[in-house]
Design a protein around this motif. Structure first.
Motif: not given
Lengths: 131, 131, 131, 131, 131, 131
Positions: C7-20, C22-23, C32-41, C46-49
């Motif tokens: 999930i790329e930044y441009s298509e991410a929800s606000d909650a995901v964007k906030a984590v991205y 911060e990272i 961010v690395n692929n790890f976070w982009k996949y966890l964003a599903n 994502l937030r907890r990790t």
């Protein structure tokens, strides 16, 4: 620190070349495998590992084919793709037949299954096995 | 659901007794090991596992001693204490000498080490191993 | 259910964007690395990790380089290819030298070997270690 | 073949005594641990393992405490009870504080978790990590 | 650094007591299990782990029984004796029947077997699974 | 011994064709997956494995979706790439939603973490779990 690369014979130090020569001579190969070329990034570990592997895999109470099959059994259990490929090839070179390979993999599969049945049922060790 | 317990012959169902009798007869034992007594909590898995183990461990292209040593190699890699104890005993019964045991464990140790050296250096598979 | 995708930044929800955000800010990265982009599903994971990783990997009694090397040690033992690649890179960024990397991998290899020698010989714990 | 037993100094061969003496001298101990006493059943593996451990664990680019903590990280991942006990003790002797131990175990736990998140989401390696 | 010990409620800090109280309340227990009492040596990890476990194990798209059985499946695969015992008990408390337990362990055993058959035969992923 | 290859239906023996037909019929597929095509190199193991998988994965006290998720949990823990791909697909076919997948992976990650926290702190089993 960039990712480690293979060190080819032509660019190797004298200490690395010496290990490569011993491997090529012992195994009757024109070139060493990638395992050794990557390990050569650490000369001490290359030397120690080759000396250890040579000692451990030498013919002894177990013949080299059995030793290579044990190596495959461990590598399959650990899912080390490189190790499965290289030691399956080494076992084949040491004379492993197709039927022996099939039985080897069948035993490895069964052992991984029953290891977990034991864990799941929390089976206590029979006193007879402790002696 | 309380913790599973060993099911002794005297309290076993006819289906379980039949498997126990086959094991005792095939392995020339007076009683079956704890592994089977715990697995007997699930009659279907007991029957399927015994049929599978009997087929996989039968003499074939590999002799029973080699098969037992492969079983030990997997069990040591997975750190299954019961399995190490029972299959070391089975290998000894199949004729494994002290020297063979020592070489077996030495190979298992070395394979577990080099599996990780391969992982750490991210060694790519040699094209020759892919054929 | 199709296979998870990045999930790329441009298509991410606000909650995901906030984590991205911060990272990227904490690690001084443009993306961010692929790890976070996949966890964003899974936004909750994502937030907890990220919260957990940030807490665990922060400088403390152990400095960040040592923590990254411990991460590599675990990943090499488990043969997680992505994790070996990403945490080797992170350790290098934290200052790991070539010599430190080599010694790290050598220790990991040796520990995996002696772990199995212990299993194979069924070594009992010395009373002194229990205290 | 009966189960391996510990070989005490008084009953050891000269070759085994020599290794024991080197260990006691290098580590300033009155007696060697069970690991060595069981390994002594195989003189060649005792000698090779001691020589290897001594080389790998010597102070170098990484200091001995970091090396012992890496050893603990591997042993905890593999669930080797003896190895966790003995290398936790060795790390403590090398100066590991309670806080360092806690952070070590926290990192090991987190790495084992994220290794599986990576597997589950089948995360592809970022091109930047391949260089 | 001596070996970690259980921290009982009466000797716990306020921060630890707060976590214990939340666990006892959420799980309707008079006392927390040893897992929490040992983790309490590291207050931050105790808090983070409890918060994470509570979030992950909460009823959601999967019910708590299924989640506990997945926990058992992982613990059996890793051979974590404590975890097998505690999560088998938790699954039983969540309603797991004897038949469900048996089928769970049978699936775990089979999966561990076929995982290794796949490794041994180096089976390539079907294109259909990549979509 | 060359590397094992997939055995397609058209070139298969009658015994292998019979297994393929049973799989295609039971799973309503036009063709079997690579797993079976590679296992077909060993007719006995193909037959035994199919019979066992069919018995273990049949609807029973656990429904097929739960069984497939347990399969995924084991495969993710073992990092078997093929198995993760094929059983994720099978679980999706059995009705797994995106949310269920996410929770499954989250539990697997958490279990792998706490398994190691238990190992690191050497947590003794609570007497209540032994009953």
């Amino acid at each position: 620190m960039p990712r480690p690369k293979a060190i080819e014979y032509s660019e190797a130090s004298d200490a690395v070349k010496a290990v490569y020569d011993e491997i090529k001579s012992a195994r009757k190969l024109d070139d060493v495998n990638n395992f050794w070329k990557y390990l050569a990034n650490d000369e001490k570990t290359l030397r120690r590992t080759w000396d250890s592997v040579r000692e451990v895999m030498a013919p002894g109470a177990l013949d080299p084919l059995v030793k290579e099959m044990i190596y495959v059994a461990v590598s399959v259990t650990n899912n080390c793709g490189y190790c499965i490929a290289s030691h399956s090839a080494a076992a084949a070179k040491a004379g492993m037949t197709r039927e022996q390979f099939q039985e080897l993999i069948a035993v490895v599969g069964m052992a991984n299954e029953t290891n977990r049945l034991v864990n799941g049922y929390r089976v206590p060790i029979d006193p007879a096995f402790e002696r």
